[in-house]
Design an enzyme around this catalytic site. Structure first.
Site, PDB file in Angstrom:
ATOM      1  N   LEU A 200       0.890  41.713   1.228  1.00 14.39           N
ATOM      2  CA  LEU A 200       1.597  42.665   0.351  1.00 14.39           C
ATOM      3  C   LEU A 200       2.235  43.865   1.271  1.00 14.39           C
ATOM      4  O   LEU A 200       1.407  44.397   2.064  1.00 14.39           O
ATOM      5  CB  LEU A 200       0.689  43.618  -0.773  1.00 14.39           C
ATOM      6  CG  LEU A 200       0.224  42.673  -1.791  1.00 14.39           C
ATOM      7  CD1 LEU A 200      -0.891  43.332  -2.712  1.00 14.39           C
ATOM      8  CD2 LEU A 200       1.362  42.299  -2.961  1.00 14.39           C
ATOM      9  N   HIS A 201       3.307  44.288   1.349  1.00 18.38           N
ATOM     10  CA  HIS A 201       3.936  45.354   2.060  1.00 18.38           C
ATOM     11  C   HIS A 201       4.946  45.949   1.417  1.00 18.38           C
ATOM     12  O   HIS A 201       5.594  47.063   2.201  1.00 18.38           O
ATOM     13  CB  HIS A 201       4.301  44.732   3.440  1.00 18.38           C
ATOM     14  CG  HIS A 201       5.486  43.839   3.414  1.00 18.38           C
ATOM     15  ND1 HIS A 201       5.381  42.609   3.103  1.00 18.38           N
ATOM     16  CD2 HIS A 201       6.538  44.173   3.750  1.00 18.38           C
ATOM     17  CE1 HIS A 201       6.765  42.073   3.186  1.00 18.38           C
ATOM     18  NE2 HIS A 201       7.332  43.054   3.748  1.00 18.38           N
ATOM     19  N   ARG A 202       5.540  45.608   0.395  1.00 20.70           N
ATOM     20  CA  ARG A 202       6.924  46.298  -0.171  1.00 20.70           C
ATOM     21  C   ARG A 202       6.624  47.713  -0.638  1.00 20.70           C
ATOM     22  O   ARG A 202       5.457  48.206  -1.152  1.00 20.70           O
ATOM     23  CB  ARG A 202       7.294  45.457  -1.532  1.00 20.70           C
ATOM     24  CG  ARG A 202       7.638  44.328  -1.381  1.00 20.70           C
ATOM     25  CD  ARG A 202       9.033  44.066  -0.887  1.00 20.70           C
ATOM     26  NE  ARG A 202       9.378  42.902  -0.214  1.00 20.70           N
ATOM     27  CZ  ARG A 202      10.270  42.523   0.812  1.00 20.70           C
ATOM     28  NH1 ARG A 202      10.813  43.641   1.131  1.00 20.70           N
ATOM     29  NH2 ARG A 202      10.413  41.252   1.194  1.00 20.70           N
TER      30      ARG A 202
END
Ligand code: UD1
Length: 379
Positions: A200-202
């Site tokens: 996850l990085h958005r």
């Protein structure tokens, strides 16, 4: 033909590698690799150069982190003199990161031809920085190489002339096909027999403290029935630290450093389920036939849903849990591999570039390799 490639961030590296390799087998082609330095940590950049067999960049612009404006502007001001000095016949830009748009803008203003690899993908969500990068890059690029059939329709609707668009397939899958046999988890500590793999990085997930907390809680719950391996993007690690979000590391939920390409691929290949907000990972799961749950409201890669194993669960943690339960019950969504995801996209790109260069140097119109077979050779 003098080809200059611009890359900057992790997802660019697996796209440029097969194109550079295919071009290096072509006589009369010289290549220059420019790294903007958008990603700079060893485990976000260097490890990929080693594992993907990429040459060391000829030039590193060392732009580093910053606001979108700062990062984009730094790439532009530092790239412009390089383009003026090196005088490439064409510049290749990849994907949808800030470095992609910045490089395309520099070239458009200098009237240097640009080709966009992975053109035409749309999430139709302009709240995503990548969507702005995609839309604008495609408006100013001269050649648009698309990975899936949906991309052409998007470009035509935006007024891009059909003759600029070429359906070549997915270059990231070229890299996967080539390196799958070398994927190895040898360097990783003990890996459970079954597990969920999470990335996850958005900004929509990790820049909102309430959302990030809800995701971590959901992963803790999932980890009670299925161990969770979660390699942390630096942005996500920063946010967890900044907001002091506790992760109960009960042995079932494990936070890892960002992984190299071969290590991540090895984990992905054997995962029970992948939970992600990445674009490329949705595609890799579709190719590998691994169930993928995408924690976003939309995807710019709809073929992974219509044909592949991807399910877009939105930001609804109940839905996430329900989909994990469905997979654990043996009822995962089946999928097939989309057309032209066959490991040969970069060869098609090279054929097109050679034809394009011939037509420019001879001054005559040369038909492109895909012209005779329509723009959908695989469909
Ligand atoms: C960028 C891309 C995104 C892509 C992602 C893959 C844009 C707009 N976004 O997002 O499309 O999916 O890369 O990783 O271009 N950082 C480090 N070390 C690094 C790189 C970044 O610590 O090597 C930290 C920086 O402090 C930075 C943060 O991570 O503030 C975010 O990096 P940035 O390049 O701005 O965007 P990404 O979130 O990585």
């Amino acid at each position: 033909m003098n080809v200059l490639h611009v890359v900057g961030a992790r997802p660019n590296f697996m796209k440029v590698a097969p194109v550079m390799a295919a071009l290096s087998r072509q006589a009369g082609v010289s290549q220059i690799l420019v790294h903007t330095g958008q990603h700079y940590d060893v485990n976000m950049s260097e490890v990929f150069f080693a594992q993907l067999g990429l040459p060391m960049p000829d030039i590193n612009l060392e732009v580093g982190s910053g606001s979108h404006a700062e990062q984009t502007a730094k790439v532009m001001t530092r790239l412009e003199p390089v383009i003026l000095e090196r005088k490439p016949d064409i510049v290749l830009v990849y994907g949808d990161v800030n470095s992609t748009l910045a490089a395309a803008l520099v070239c458009a203003k200098l009237a240097v031809p640009t080709a966009h690899v992975e053109a035409g993908l749309r999430s139709f969500d302009r709240g995503m920085p990548e969507e702005i990068n995609r839309l604008l890059t495609d408006q100013i690029a001269d050649l648009l190489f698309t990975p899936s059939a949906d991309a052409e329709g998007n470009l035509l609707r935006e007024g891009v002339p059909a003759e600029k668009i070429h359906f070549v397939g997915n270059v990231m899958i070229d890299t996967l096909v080539q390196l799958l046999a070398r994927a190895s988890r040898a360097g990783l500590a003990s890996v459970p027999r079954t597990y969920a793999l999470v990335t996850l990085h958005r900004p929509s997930n990790v820049d909102d403290p309430a959302m990030l907390r809800r995701i971590i809680e959901a992963l803790e719950t999932i980890s009670r029935e299925l161990p969770v391996l979660f390699p942390l993007h630096p942005r996500t690690r920063q946010r967890l630290d900044e907001w002091r979000i506790e992760v109960s590391l009960n042995g079932q939920l494990r936070l890892l450093e960002p992984l190299g390409y071969l290590e991540f691929l090895a984990l992905q290949r054997e995962a029970t389920v992948v939970i992600t907000d990445s674009g490329g990972i949705q595609e890799e799961c579709t190719y590998l036939g691994i169930p993928c749950l995408t924690l976003r409201e939309n995807t710019e890669r709809p073929v992974t849903v219509t044909m592949g194993t991807n399910v877009v669960v939105g930001r609804d943690m109940k839905r996430l849990q329900a989909e994990v339960d469905r997979i654990l019950a043996g009822k995962a969504k089946p999928g097939t591999v989309p057309p032209l995801w066959d490991g040969k996209a970069s060869e098609r790109i090279v054929d097109l570039l050679v034809a394009w260069h011939q037509s420019r140097t001879s001054g005559q119109k040369v038909s492109f390799p895909t012209d005779s077979t329509s723009s959908h050779p695989g469909s």
